[in-house]
Design a protein around this motif. Structure first.
Motif, PDB file in Angstrom:
ATOM      1  N   VAL A 223      -5.923  -0.897   0.485  1.00 64.62           N
ATOM      2  CA  VAL A 223      -6.370   0.522  -0.055  1.00 64.62           C
ATOM      3  C   VAL A 223      -7.087   1.151   0.899  1.00 64.62           C
ATOM      4  CG1 VAL A 223      -6.992  -0.573  -2.385  1.00 64.62           C
ATOM      5  CG2 VAL A 223      -8.674  -0.912  -0.597  1.00 64.62           C
TER       6      VAL A 223
ATOM      7  N   VAL B 147     -15.815  -1.759  -0.621  1.00 62.93           N
ATOM      8  CA  VAL B 147     -14.709  -2.630  -1.227  1.00 62.93           C
ATOM      9  C   VAL B 147     -14.973  -4.128  -1.474  1.00 62.93           C
ATOM     10  CG1 VAL B 147     -12.207  -3.504  -0.627  1.00 62.93           C
ATOM     11  CG2 VAL B 147     -13.071  -1.050   0.074  1.00 62.93           C
TER      12      VAL B 147
ATOM     13  N   SER C 279     -10.058   3.353  -4.931  1.00 65.83           N
ATOM     14  CA  SER C 279      -8.689   2.652  -4.962  1.00 65.83           C
ATOM     15  C   SER C 279      -8.738   1.456  -5.527  1.00 65.83           C
ATOM     16  CB  SER C 279      -7.781   2.955  -3.939  1.00 65.83           C
ATOM     17  OG  SER C 279      -7.973   4.212  -3.515  1.00 65.83           O
ATOM     18  N   ALA C 280      -9.637   0.549  -4.795  1.00 65.97           N
ATOM     19  CA  ALA C 280      -9.562  -0.869  -5.108  1.00 65.97           C
ATOM     20  C   ALA C 280     -10.202  -1.009  -6.287  1.00 65.97           C
ATOM     21  CB  ALA C 280     -10.950  -1.431  -4.287  1.00 65.97           C
TER      22      ALA C 280
ATOM     23  N   LEU D 260      -0.747   3.023  -4.978  1.00 71.49           N
ATOM     24  CA  LEU D 260      -1.573   2.250  -5.716  1.00 71.49           C
ATOM     25  C   LEU D 260      -0.411   1.133  -5.998  1.00 71.49           C
ATOM     26  CD1 LEU D 260      -4.247   4.196  -7.350  1.00 71.49           C
ATOM     27  CD2 LEU D 260      -4.338   3.048  -5.074  1.00 71.49           C
TER      28      LEU D 260
ATOM     29  N   GLY E 192       0.835  -1.193   0.044  1.00 72.58           N
ATOM     30  CA  GLY E 192       0.280   0.204   0.065  1.00 72.58           C
ATOM     31  C   GLY E 192       1.004   1.204   0.010  1.00 72.58           C
TER      32      GLY E 192
END
Ligand SMILES: Cc1cc2nc3c(=O)[nH]c(=O)nc-3n(C[C@H](O)[C@H](O)[C@H](O)COP(=O)(O)O)c2cc1C
Length: 377
Positions: A142, A198, A147-148, A123, A120
């Motif tokens: 994340v 997520v 971001s995921a 990214l 992490g």
């Protein structure tokens, strides 16, 4: 009367690896999680993690030969951890994307046969490329569903691959935090509120390849009750760091561990790290001097973090953390999670794991004994 049966925690499967306890020990850089802690966690059935950040500074030639010292020490800690963990033990590494020698560290971890790479602080978009041809499991960290999504999409489209698990780290974590300072003031921003998004992304992309991508909850997870809560909310496991500092096997100095025991709630503060991210740490005279502008910029000795502006930073975070690792707090400080003040003693990893399991069992049994919320009329 029959005794209620003991309910054990479920196992955690990440690709071809299965841990008998669904706990990943969070990577803690600059010497806090090395082979001693990682192997102790792995022997108890969890996943032990050696952290790569600043690891070369623990070597004698760390200041003169930083990058080579990092890969050398990382490989030796992984091999040692694997040997100590035994054939069933799972050992991974934590490598921050922001590290300048990221690719070299990833390749070193592959060479030393780490079972997984957790990554992490940025990214990890190119991680599949750097690990091509190896069997290492890949686990991005994340701090948001967005971001995921970006990682999942990039890996799927470019590498026809998906992460083997995803860690979602909420605002109560220790160390650097993947949020803007103002976001950390929002009460609605919680690990509980981040998890569903997520999970949704993991499910959507997992369905494209007919796999389940486990999601691991991190940040402020403290008790067996917390573990039960996040598993009930859909996580497949948890990542915990702060609690593992106060263990006999943790690689930090006794003085570092003692700062956790001494810390009160009001001592745990958010700081602005030279790395360009907020961080959570135990306040002390060093951090107070920095916030008062009393420290002057140093010449940057390592260029260890891509986003660190060595010219403007009031101090070198790598040097400050290595001082803290050695228990010298005049020029250093300790990162900690928001619940660190709740720690009151140093125990063995075996005892910590046993107490987490007991707490988990107690909560599950109490829930089972409760009458259903809505009984049929
Ligand atoms: C002392 C310390 C050092 C840390 N170092 C790292 C690191 O090098 N890389 C990283 O990705 N996360 C790092 N973290 C974050 C942890 O891996 C973990 O995800 C987080 O702290 C979980 O929250 P908890 O500490 O409340 O359990 C660190 C945390 C602490 C407390």
């Amino acid at each position: 009367m029959n005794e209620p049966s003991l309910v054990s925690m479920p196992t955690l499967t990440i690709g071809k690896l299965t841990a008998s306890v669904p706990i990943i020990q969070g990577g803690m850089g600059v010497g806090i999680s090395l082979s001693s802690l990682a192997s102790a966690v792995a022997r108890e059935g969890g996943i032990g993690i050696v952290a790569a950040a600043g690891i070369g500074m623990l070597e004698e030639d760390g200041t003169t030969n930083y990058e080579e010292a990092c890969t050398r020490r990382l490989k030796s800690e992984i091999r040692k951890a694997k040997a100590l963990a035994g054939s069933q033990g799972i050992i991974g590494v934590n490598i921050m994307v922001a590290q300048s020698n990221y690719k070299d560290l990833v390749m070193a971890a592959v060479e030393a046969k780490a079972d997984l790479i957790v990554s992490g602080a940025g990214l990890p978009l190119s991680l599949p490329e750097y690990t091509q041809g190896s069997e290492v499991m890949l686990v991005p960290i994340v701090s948001s569903a967005r971001s995921a999504h970006v990682i999942l999409r990039r890996w799927y489209e470019r590498y026809d691959r998906l992460p083997d698990a995803i860690v979602v780290e909420g605002p109560l974590a220790g160390g650097h935090l993947g949020f803007k300072p103002e976001e950390l003031l929002e009460e609605t921003l919680t690990l509980e509120s981040l998890l569903p998004g997520v999970l949704q992304e993991a499910e959507t992309f997992g369905n494209l390849k007919g796999v389940k991508i486990p999601v691991i909850a991190a940040g402020g997870v403290f008790s067996g009750e917390d573990i039960q809560k996040f598993l009930r909310l859909g996580a497949s496991g948890v990542q915990m760091a702060t609690r593992f500092v106060a263990t006999e096997e943790c690689d930090a100095s006794p003085a570092f561990k003692q700062t956790y025991i001494n810390a009160r709630k009001e001592d745990i503060v958010l700081i602005k790290s030279p790395v360009g991210l907020p961080g959570r740490a135990i306040n002390n005279s060093f951090l107070r001097e920095i916030s008062e502008g009393l420290r002057v910029p140093l010449r940057c000795p390592f260029h260890c973090i891509k986003t660190c502006n060595g010219q403007e930073s009031p101090y070198c975070i790598a040097l400050a953390l290595v001082q803290a690792f050695h228990g010298k707090f005049k020029n250093g400080f300790a990162f900690v999670g928001a619940n660190g003040y709740r720690i009151s003693e140093i125990v063995s990893v075996n005892r910590l794991m046993a107490s987490l399991k007991e707490e988990y069992q107690r909560v599950v049994q109490n829930l089972e004994l409760l009458p259903p919320l809505l009984s049929p009329i």
